[in-house]
Design a protein around this motif. Structure first.
Motif, PDB file in Angstrom:
ATOM      1  N   ASP A  98      -3.761   5.697  -4.011  1.00  0.00           N
ATOM      2  CA  ASP A  98      -2.768   5.535  -5.071  1.00  0.00           C
ATOM      3  C   ASP A  98      -2.333   6.892  -5.641  1.00  0.00           C
ATOM      4  O   ASP A  98      -1.201   7.060  -6.074  1.00  0.00           O
ATOM      5  N   LYS A  99      -3.248   7.867  -5.611  1.00  0.00           N
ATOM      6  CA  LYS A  99      -2.940   9.206  -6.144  1.00  0.00           C
ATOM      7  C   LYS A  99      -2.054  10.013  -5.192  1.00  0.00           C
ATOM      8  O   LYS A  99      -1.165  10.737  -5.625  1.00  0.00           O
ATOM      9  N   ILE A 100      -2.331   9.915  -3.887  1.00  0.00           N
ATOM     10  CA  ILE A 100      -1.646  10.828  -2.950  1.00  0.00           C
ATOM     11  C   ILE A 100      -0.663  10.142  -2.005  1.00  0.00           C
ATOM     12  O   ILE A 100       0.168  10.796  -1.389  1.00  0.00           O
ATOM     13  N   GLY A 101      -0.734   8.800  -1.910  1.00  0.00           N
ATOM     14  CA  GLY A 101       0.107   8.097  -0.945  1.00  0.00           C
ATOM     15  C   GLY A 101       1.527   7.897  -1.433  1.00  0.00           C
ATOM     16  O   GLY A 101       1.797   7.884  -2.635  1.00  0.00           O
ATOM     17  N   GLN A 102       2.425   7.745  -0.480  1.00  0.00           N
ATOM     18  CA  GLN A 102       3.824   7.431  -0.793  1.00  0.00           C
ATOM     19  C   GLN A 102       4.175   6.073  -0.194  1.00  0.00           C
ATOM     20  O   GLN A 102       3.559   5.636   0.775  1.00  0.00           O
ATOM     21  N   MET A 103       5.176   5.430  -0.779  1.00  0.00           N
ATOM     22  CA  MET A 103       5.581   4.116  -0.287  1.00  0.00           C
ATOM     23  C   MET A 103       6.197   4.234   1.108  1.00  0.00           C
ATOM     24  O   MET A 103       7.019   5.122   1.343  1.00  0.00           O
ATOM     25  N   PRO A 104       5.809   3.337   2.017  1.00  0.00           N
ATOM     26  CA  PRO A 104       6.370   3.362   3.378  1.00  0.00           C
ATOM     27  C   PRO A 104       7.733   2.683   3.397  1.00  0.00           C
ATOM     28  O   PRO A 104       7.885   1.574   3.902  1.00  0.00           O
TER      29      PRO A 104
ATOM     30  N   LEU B 248       0.849  -1.200   0.000  1.00  0.00           N
ATOM     31  CA  LEU B 248       0.000   0.000   0.000  1.00  0.00           C
ATOM     32  C   LEU B 248       0.881   1.245   0.000  1.00  0.00           C
ATOM     33  O   LEU B 248       1.846   1.313   0.770  1.00  0.00           O
ATOM     34  N   PRO B 249       0.557   2.264  -0.817  1.00  0.00           N
ATOM     35  CA  PRO B 249       1.260   3.551  -0.676  1.00  0.00           C
ATOM     36  C   PRO B 249       0.713   4.236   0.588  1.00  0.00           C
ATOM     37  O   PRO B 249      -0.062   5.183   0.544  1.00  0.00           O
ATOM     38  N   ALA B 250       1.125   3.697   1.742  1.00  0.00           N
ATOM     39  CA  ALA B 250       0.417   3.913   3.004  1.00  0.00           C
ATOM     40  C   ALA B 250       0.841   5.159   3.788  1.00  0.00           C
ATOM     41  O   ALA B 250       0.307   5.427   4.855  1.00  0.00           O
ATOM     42  N   ARG B 251       1.817   5.908   3.266  1.00  0.00           N
ATOM     43  CA  ARG B 251       2.242   7.119   3.983  1.00  0.00           C
ATOM     44  C   ARG B 251       1.597   8.332   3.319  1.00  0.00           C
ATOM     45  O   ARG B 251       1.797   8.565   2.123  1.00  0.00           O
TER      46      ARG B 251
ATOM     47  N   ALA C  36      -1.886  22.772  10.742  1.00  0.00           N
ATOM     48  CA  ALA C  36      -0.626  22.110  11.122  1.00  0.00           C
ATOM     49  C   ALA C  36      -0.415  20.859  10.266  1.00  0.00           C
ATOM     50  O   ALA C  36      -1.364  20.140   9.942  1.00  0.00           O
ATOM     51  N   LYS C  37       0.844  20.612   9.907  1.00  0.00           N
ATOM     52  CA  LYS C  37       1.166  19.469   9.039  1.00  0.00           C
ATOM     53  C   LYS C  37       1.222  18.174   9.846  1.00  0.00           C
ATOM     54  O   LYS C  37       1.740  18.165  10.970  1.00  0.00           O
ATOM     55  N   VAL C  38       0.700  17.101   9.255  1.00  0.00           N
ATOM     56  CA  VAL C  38       0.721  15.781   9.907  1.00  0.00           C
ATOM     57  C   VAL C  38       1.118  14.703   8.901  1.00  0.00           C
ATOM     58  O   VAL C  38       0.982  14.885   7.694  1.00  0.00           O
ATOM     59  N   GLU C  39       1.602  13.598   9.450  1.00  0.00           N
ATOM     60  CA  GLU C  39       1.913  12.423   8.629  1.00  0.00           C
ATOM     61  C   GLU C  39       1.157  11.241   9.212  1.00  0.00           C
ATOM     62  O   GLU C  39       1.214  10.980  10.415  1.00  0.00           O
ATOM     63  N   PHE C  40       0.404  10.538   8.365  1.00  0.00           N
ATOM     64  CA  PHE C  40      -0.295   9.323   8.765  1.00  0.00           C
ATOM     65  C   PHE C  40       0.353   8.135   8.060  1.00  0.00           C
ATOM     66  O   PHE C  40       0.695   8.229   6.887  1.00  0.00           O
ATOM     67  N   LEU C  41       0.502   7.036   8.791  1.00  0.00           N
ATOM     68  CA  LEU C  41       0.960   5.785   8.195  1.00  0.00           C
ATOM     69  C   LEU C  41      -0.117   4.737   8.457  1.00  0.00           C
ATOM     70  O   LEU C  41      -0.420   4.419   9.613  1.00  0.00           O
ATOM     71  N   LEU C  42      -0.731   4.234   7.399  1.00  0.00           N
ATOM     72  CA  LEU C  42      -1.815   3.255   7.541  1.00  0.00           C
ATOM     73  C   LEU C  42      -1.231   1.896   7.903  1.00  0.00           C
ATOM     74  O   LEU C  42      -0.366   1.382   7.193  1.00  0.00           O
TER      75      LEU C  42
END
Length: 341
Positions: A143-149, A64-67, A77-83
């Motif tokens: 898939d459009k906005i996620g990055q590889m973890p 999953l491009p889960a980041r 405020a900026k945040v980072e989520f990891l699924l």
């Protein structure tokens, strides 16, 4: 047996930061357990070590491009989520950074608002349960906005997301790639099949626990994370036929290995099934299925170097790793491979 027994000294510059092109141009260290020999080859030479009637079993899980990176509604405020894990349709267990910005009820938006999120619960370990909302299918949006973890030891940017997927990846759900499979090209797989070697698939969704260090001195006290697996009917049939006909069952990667050995330990045979496994393989383990293993080079003191030591023998593996360091092999996810027969 102590965790420190599995330490080896690795110069930082040998940690591969980017994948090689083409995929099968990586180096291959070939280990023969019976003869106790090492050979230096390239991955495309793997075909010379496979025989008609052998079976390769690979993990077809897709990463999953889960980041995802977003902003908090109230403050920007900026945040980072990891699924981490899907709980229901659009409800996920996630790792949030910084966590203090993600209290219950807090709302966030990602990708200029094409994905929205609300925190609905905070677990004891600090992970958040989050409900997502989007107009399109959730995975299409991801898939459009996620990055590889990518693993923490890879700091270079990955330009092509598909290079952290195997060419045969199919079942979406992993938080990390089953990296031994990254060396295969479609053309190499066609050549392998043409030689009379069959290829079958299992699915094991790799969790982030794969990067979790062993924190206990006594190896036997380590508790493995649990991961979901599935063995299809066709794969079970091919494994049983191969064994009956005297062929070898060769796992592509430690994830395929753990899936097969879990099922054999649970049922005494390989049969179609699915479930969760937290099997921990370390020296002393009796393999019931595996005759060969294709794998990358693993972190010092990790459960994965313990697994390959169980399969090939502790002294043989530790010597092989020393040789790989001396010969400047590339290590870890985007690194070189070994074939143990």
């Amino acid at each position: 047996m102590k965790t420190s027994d599995f330490y080896y000294d690795l110069p930082k510059e040998l940690i591969a930061q980017t994948p090689l092109e083409p995929r099968d141009s990586s180096r291959l260290l070939v280990l023969d357990r019976e003869k106790q020999t090492l050979e230096h080859k390239h991955f495309y030479d793997i075909i010379d070590y496979l025989n008609e009637g052998d079976l390769l079993v690979a993990n077809d899980s897709r990463v999953l491009p889960a980041r995802i990176y977003g902003i908090k509604d109230e403050t920007g405020a900026k945040v980072e989520f990891l699924l981490l894990k899907q709980i229901a349709n659009n409800r996920w267990e996630t790792l949030c950074k910084p966590g203090k910005k993600a209290r219950v009820g807090t709302k966030f938006s990602f990708g200029n608002g094409i994905l929205r999120a609300t925190v609905v619960d905070v677990k004891d370990d600090g992970n958040r349960i989050v409900d997502f909302d989007c107009e399109e299918n959730f995975f299409t949006t991801l898939d459009k906005i996620g990055q590889m973890p990518l693993p923490p030891y890879i700091t270079a940017e990955l330009k092509d997301k598909e290079r952290y997927q195997t060419v045969y990846s199919h079942e979406l759900g992993s938080a990390a790639a089953p990296t031994a499979g990254l060396h295969f090209t479609t053309e190499l797989m066609d050549r392998i099949k043409a030689k009379g070697v069959k290829i079958a698939y299992v699915t094991l969704h790799v969790g982030l626990g794969t990067f979790r260090p062993v924190k206990v001195d006594d190896v036997t006290k380590h508790k493995m994370h649990s991961e979901h697996y599935e063995v299809p009917e066709e794969t079970a049939k091919l494994i049983n036929e191969t064994k009956k006909n005297g062929g070898r069952v060769i796992a592509v990667g430690t994830t395929s290995c753990r899936t097969l050995e879990s099922v054999a330990a649970m049922y005494g045979e390989i049969k179609p099934c699915e479930g969760f496994t937290d099997i921990f393989i370390y020296p002393g383990f009796e393999f019931k299925v595996l005759d060969g293993l294709i794998t990358n080079f693993h972190l010092p003191e990790s459960t994965l170097i313990m697994l390959v030591s169980a399969f090939a023998g502790y002294d043989f593996i530790m010597n092989a790793y020393k040789e790989a360091v001396k010969e400047k092999y590339r290590f870890f996810s985007f690194g070189d491979a070994m074939f143990i027969s």
